[in-house]
Motif scaffolding. Structure first.
Motif, mmCIF file in Angstrom:
data_model
loop_
_atom_site.group_PDB
_atom_site.id
_atom_site.type_symbol
_atom_site.label_atom_id
_atom_site.label_comp_id
_atom_site.label_asym_id
_atom_site.label_seq_id
_atom_site.Cartn_x
_atom_site.Cartn_y
_atom_site.Cartn_z
ATOM 1 N N ARG A 1 0.814 -1.212 0.000
ATOM 2 C CA ARG A 1 0.000 0.000 0.000
ATOM 3 C C ARG A 1 0.852 1.268 0.000
ATOM 4 N NH1 ARG A 1 -5.353 1.365 1.353
ATOM 5 N NH2 ARG A 1 -5.587 3.498 2.122
ATOM 6 N N ALA A 2 1.470 1.568 1.124
ATOM 7 C CA ALA A 2 2.097 2.879 1.286
ATOM 8 C C ALA A 2 3.613 2.835 1.321
ATOM 9 C CB ALA A 2 1.564 3.538 2.569
ATOM 10 N N SER A 3 4.208 1.675 1.061
ATOM 11 C CA SER A 3 5.669 1.614 1.048
ATOM 12 C C SER A 3 6.115 0.737 -0.117
ATOM 13 C CB SER A 3 6.210 1.048 2.369
ATOM 14 O OG SER A 3 5.776 -0.275 2.572
ATOM 15 N N TYR A 4 7.306 0.995 -0.596
ATOM 16 C CA TYR A 4 7.862 0.207 -1.690
ATOM 17 C C TYR A 4 8.156 -1.212 -1.201
ATOM 18 C CZ TYR A 4 8.652 4.936 -3.501
ATOM 19 O OH TYR A 4 8.487 6.235 -3.915
ATOM 20 N N ARG A 5 8.051 -2.180 -2.113
ATOM 21 C CA ARG A 5 8.213 -3.572 -1.712
ATOM 22 C C ARG A 5 9.474 -4.208 -2.292
ATOM 23 N NH1 ARG A 5 4.818 -2.353 1.991
ATOM 24 N NH2 ARG A 5 2.931 -3.610 2.259
ATOM 25 N N VAL A 6 10.478 -3.397 -2.591
ATOM 26 C CA VAL A 6 11.742 -3.984 -3.037
ATOM 27 C C VAL A 6 12.458 -4.573 -1.819
ATOM 28 C CG1 VAL A 6 12.052 -2.609 -5.112
ATOM 29 C CG2 VAL A 6 12.765 -1.674 -2.900
ATOM 30 N N PRO A 7 13.076 -5.744 -1.969
ATOM 31 C CA PRO A 7 13.572 -6.465 -0.788
ATOM 32 C C PRO A 7 14.659 -5.744 -0.012
ATOM 33 C CG PRO A 7 14.178 -7.601 -2.849
ATOM 34 C CD PRO A 7 13.193 -6.551 -3.210
ATOM 35 N N TRP A 8 15.464 -4.899 -0.670
ATOM 36 C CA TRP A 8 16.544 -4.242 0.075
ATOM 37 C C TRP A 8 16.029 -3.162 1.025
ATOM 38 C CZ3 TRP A 8 16.100 -4.321 -5.256
ATOM 39 C CH2 TRP A 8 15.734 -3.127 -5.897
ATOM 40 N N HIS A 9 14.742 -2.825 0.939
ATOM 41 C CA HIS A 9 14.169 -1.900 1.909
ATOM 42 C C HIS A 9 13.906 -2.584 3.247
ATOM 43 C CE1 HIS A 9 12.648 1.743 -0.612
ATOM 44 N NE2 HIS A 9 13.865 1.360 -0.962
ATOM 45 N N TYR A 10 14.058 -3.905 3.297
ATOM 46 C CA TYR A 10 13.869 -4.649 4.548
ATOM 47 C C TYR A 10 15.229 -4.931 5.184
ATOM 48 C CZ TYR A 10 9.101 -5.099 2.872
ATOM 49 O OH TYR A 10 7.840 -4.815 2.428
#
Length: 771
Positions: free
Chosen positions: A539-548
């Protein structure tokens, strides 16, 4: 809907009328009609001033019996209707003084005349029955009419299906209204209501009503499955089969087999997410970031804000964010990506298309001729009327412009909140159109893709659906939360959907609402990439794995590459689904109906017929799962264990319970960078735990869905006979836990960490392995 007050009384204001006996019977070659008065007839005067139920029995296909019951037949004919095939097979009909019997294949229905009763049999085994009070016409407190049927629930009988339902997998004890709603995954509401359920006793029931069907599954009457509709008629099918798979196959013979999705659609999809800010620079950064980290990506999806705010849907790029959409799409496709864009069937008042649609009558109207509008979702939005052929052509034309620009697929969002205080172009009944709207919406878009892109190249990412909607894959699970609880409820929804005739299912990896922890994201990624289709979305945040975290990158890379290597196996399961209706992602009971422990399992599943997947639903990395009887080999570690019991183990993020059943030949491809390659080239076959006398075969198809080769095994004592039909293509095979090998009559062999690896001569169509 409940009509009674306990076992003895009716609810106040409800009069329930049951057929008492069969008074007359009319038999033709392929159907039989019964006339059943709702009063005991002792003399001619008793035939006056009473309701009569007319019951027609027919068979649209072998092993299926249709029951149509009418109170007042003249009120029928409302549209739309589900598109149901009728092959009119040969049936046997017996009519004597005591009973009427119809037989279609192994399915038989017996109607007792003196005291009305219907009993359904598979051969001599009773499946279910409707006693004298089971079938009913009911008059409500406002003189409204209902038709109801009750079918017996036997001891230990479980029911499954009814669409994508996030409530408990076994539906016993639940009240289910089949009315599409946008309710997320954490409620009893469903985006995809399908009035079809399956029983673990080996039959299914399809209630042939697009409008709301109210099911009381062992709830109003605890030993009955009850379904009712408002009106004067009830139409349902009893679907038999030699196995649960065959029941699903017979049901999808009636309502349609899923089309074969393109091979590229099985790869990883990445989206912009919903309310995030993005432009071409953002998109390119994400795409290049995946490539730099060696994570294979197949599809990039542009969610809602590719169009300008307040103008959904106008099907035009927001030129402020995307000044050169044509060039952008070209540049993305040069990176090897397919493109998907978000759409819905709503036209906001600010959209440039609104006045055009109003002028030509393309929007659903109120009874006074005004366009139906409201402000929920888009300000002043109207809804496209897909019962108008010109509106369908107009809508398709807008989408075709996007296809011409380079778009490959559409995410067909929404389609659930369809009003009933409206008038349709073709005078369809608004109650029946409420769910059926999703079918027409997805059909229009899918047919356009099929026409423009060709057979086996059309694919949607659809949220709403109903019976028959499985013909237009794929579907995803809607708005889930970023919690383990929501991950589990999403899986329950997917398993219920695939028990309802749908072949493919996906979900938002990491959850749609809120942002997952790194721990949850990694566990959900393994689950998502071991599903039929896989998408990173939120929804409100990017879902690219390096953001985790960096380990999330490793997990995504690992499972994305594994899935691509599994494509020869997965695509063959997809081809099977297209021909048989058996889903790619299937509940355990569908594959192991003889194992009663599998009847209750809703936290694991089979991916195809050979691979068991058990996602992990906790921060401790603890996996609790059940292995049916037999020998199972862990796909990643090669560890062999015996089944018939529960297991509890710790797993790191790079693994999960991923087991191959004994006797399987698993075909793995040579490419992990993308999903659509020449599967028959340099393929590797893995043979698992072959027992004496066991025969098994693996078929390899190309990415166009055509059979390209096969390999079959048979083990007898210390010899394995291998037959190859690989058309001269190089291949190798690995034998797990086969013991020592003394000779191979073709090519070379050696012992590796995986097992005995053999590279046969491609020209040899048959050879022998001596142990």
């Amino acid at each position: 809907m409940k009509f009674t007050n306990g076992f003895w009384l009716n609810r106040e204001g409800y009069d329930i009328h049951h057929p008492k006996s069969v008074r007359d019977v009319k038999v033709s070659d392929n159907d039989v009609t019964l006339y059943a008065p709702c009063k005991e007839i002792e003399h001619r005067g008793d035939t006056l001033n009473i309701p009569l139920i007319t019951i027609r029995l027919s068979s649209p296909e072998k092993d299926t019996i249709r029951v149509q019951a009418y109170h007042h037949k003249g009120t029928s004919g409302r549209k739309p209707d589900f598109q149901v095939e009728d092959l009119s097979p040969d049936v046997e009909i017996l009519n004597n003084d005591k009973e009427v019997v119809m037989k279609s294949g192994q399915l038989r229905v017996k109607i007792l005349k003196e005291q009305f009763e219907m009993r359904f049999y598979d051969g001599d085994k009773e499946l279910t029955h409707s006693n004298q009070k089971g079938l009913a016409w009911i008059k409500g407190p406002q003189n409204e009419s209902y038709m109801r049927s009750q079918l017996n629930l036997g001891v230990g009988e479980n029911l499954y299906g009814l669409g994508e339902r996030f409530t408990p997998f076994i539906k016993n004890g639940q009240v289910v209204d089949t009315w599409n709603k946008d309710g997320g995954t954490s409620s009893e509401q469903s985006y995809k209501n399908v009035p079809f359920y399956m029983s673990n006793k080996g039959y299914g029931v399809f209630v042939n009503h697009p409008e709301n069907v109210s099911f009381e599954i062992g709830s109003e009457a605890v030993s009955k499955s009850q379904f009712s509709v408002r009106g004067e008629e009830l139409d349902y099918y009893i679907v038999n089969g030699s196995s649960p798979k065959q029941v699903l196959s017979n049901y999808t013979n009636l309502t349609g087999k899923p089309e074969l999705p393109p091979a590229w659609s099985f790869g990883l999809w990445l989206t912009t997410s919903f309310t995030t800010d993005y432009d071409e620079e953002t998109v390119t950064h994400f795409v290049d970031g995946m490539a730099e980290r060696d994570i294979p990506l197949s599809v990039f999806h542009f969610d809602c804000f590719w169009m300008k705010e307040f103008e959904w849907s106008n099907f035009e790029w927001d030129r402020d964010s995307f000044p050169d959409p044509e060039g952008m799409l070209r540049r993305l496709k040069e990176k090897g990506l397919k493109i998907c864009v978000w759409i819905n069937p709503y036209i906001s008042q600010k959209s440039k298309l609104f006045d055009e649609a109003v002028k030509h009558g393309y929007l659903i109207k109120r009874s006074n001729g005004d366009v139906w509008q409201w402000d929920m979702w888009q300000a002043g939005m109207g809804i496209v009327d897909f019962t108008n052929p010109d509106a369908c052509s107009w809508f398709s034309g807008k989408l075709k412009s996007l296809l011409d620009m380079g778009v490959d697929s559409f995410k067909t969002d929404f389609g659930e909140r369809i009003p009933t205080d409206v008038v349709y172009f073709d005078e369809s009944d608004p109650e029946r159109m409420h769910n059926y709207y999703a079918y027409t919406y997805n059909q229009v878009v899918f047919n356009l893709l099929k026409e423009q892109r060709g057979t086996n190249e059309a694919v949607l990412f659809a949220r709403s659906s109903t019976a028959g909607g499985q013909k237009f894959p794929v579907h995803w699970g809607g708005d889930c939360d970023a919690t383990y609880d929501s991950m589990a409820e999403s899986l329950r929804g997917g398993l219920s959907l695939t028990m309802s005739g749908f072949g493919y299912w996906s979900h938002d990896i990491g959850g749609f609402e809120n942002t997952a922890t790194a721990d949850l994201f990694k566990r959900w990624t393994a689950f998502g990439l071991m599903s039929s289709h896989s998408r990173l979305h939120g929804r409100a945040s990017y879902r690219v794995p390096w953001h985790y975290d960096e380990e999330s990158v490793e997990v995504t890379r690992h499972f994305a590459r594994l899935k691509n290597r599994l494509m020869p196996y997965l695509y063959n399961a997809s081809i099977e689904n297209h021909s048989s209706g058996v889903p790619v992602m299937r509940p355990m009971i569908l594959e192991f109906p003889e194992d009663y422990s599998c009847h209750v399992l809703d936290r694991q599943y089979m991916l195809g017929d050979s691979i068991l997947v058990a996602p992990i639903f906790n921060e401790q990395g603890l996996a609790s799962y059940y292995l049916p009887k037999g020998r199972w080999t862990h796909l990643l570690s090669g560890k062999v264990v015996s089944g018939g019991k529960w297991k509890e183990e710790q797993y790191d993020y790079m693994s999960l319970p991923l087991y191959v059943r004994e006797g399987s030949i698993l075909a793995l491809g040579s490419i992990s960078d993308f999903p659509d390659y020449e599967y028959e080239k340099n393929i590797r076959f893995y043979a698992y735990e072959f027992m004496n006398g066991k025969k098994s075969k693996a078929t390899v198809s190309n990415k166009n869905g055509e059979v390209a080769g096969s390999l079959s095994f048979q083990k007898t004592d210390n010899k394995i006979r291998v037959k190859s039909d690989m058309n001269g293509n190089d291949y190798s095979l690995v034998l797990y836990n086969i013991g020592s090998v003394s000779s191979v009559s073709s090519g070379n062999w050696r012992i590796t960490e995986e097992g005995v690896e053999i590279e046969p001569n491609p020209s040899d169509n048959e050879f022998q392995i001596v142990l």
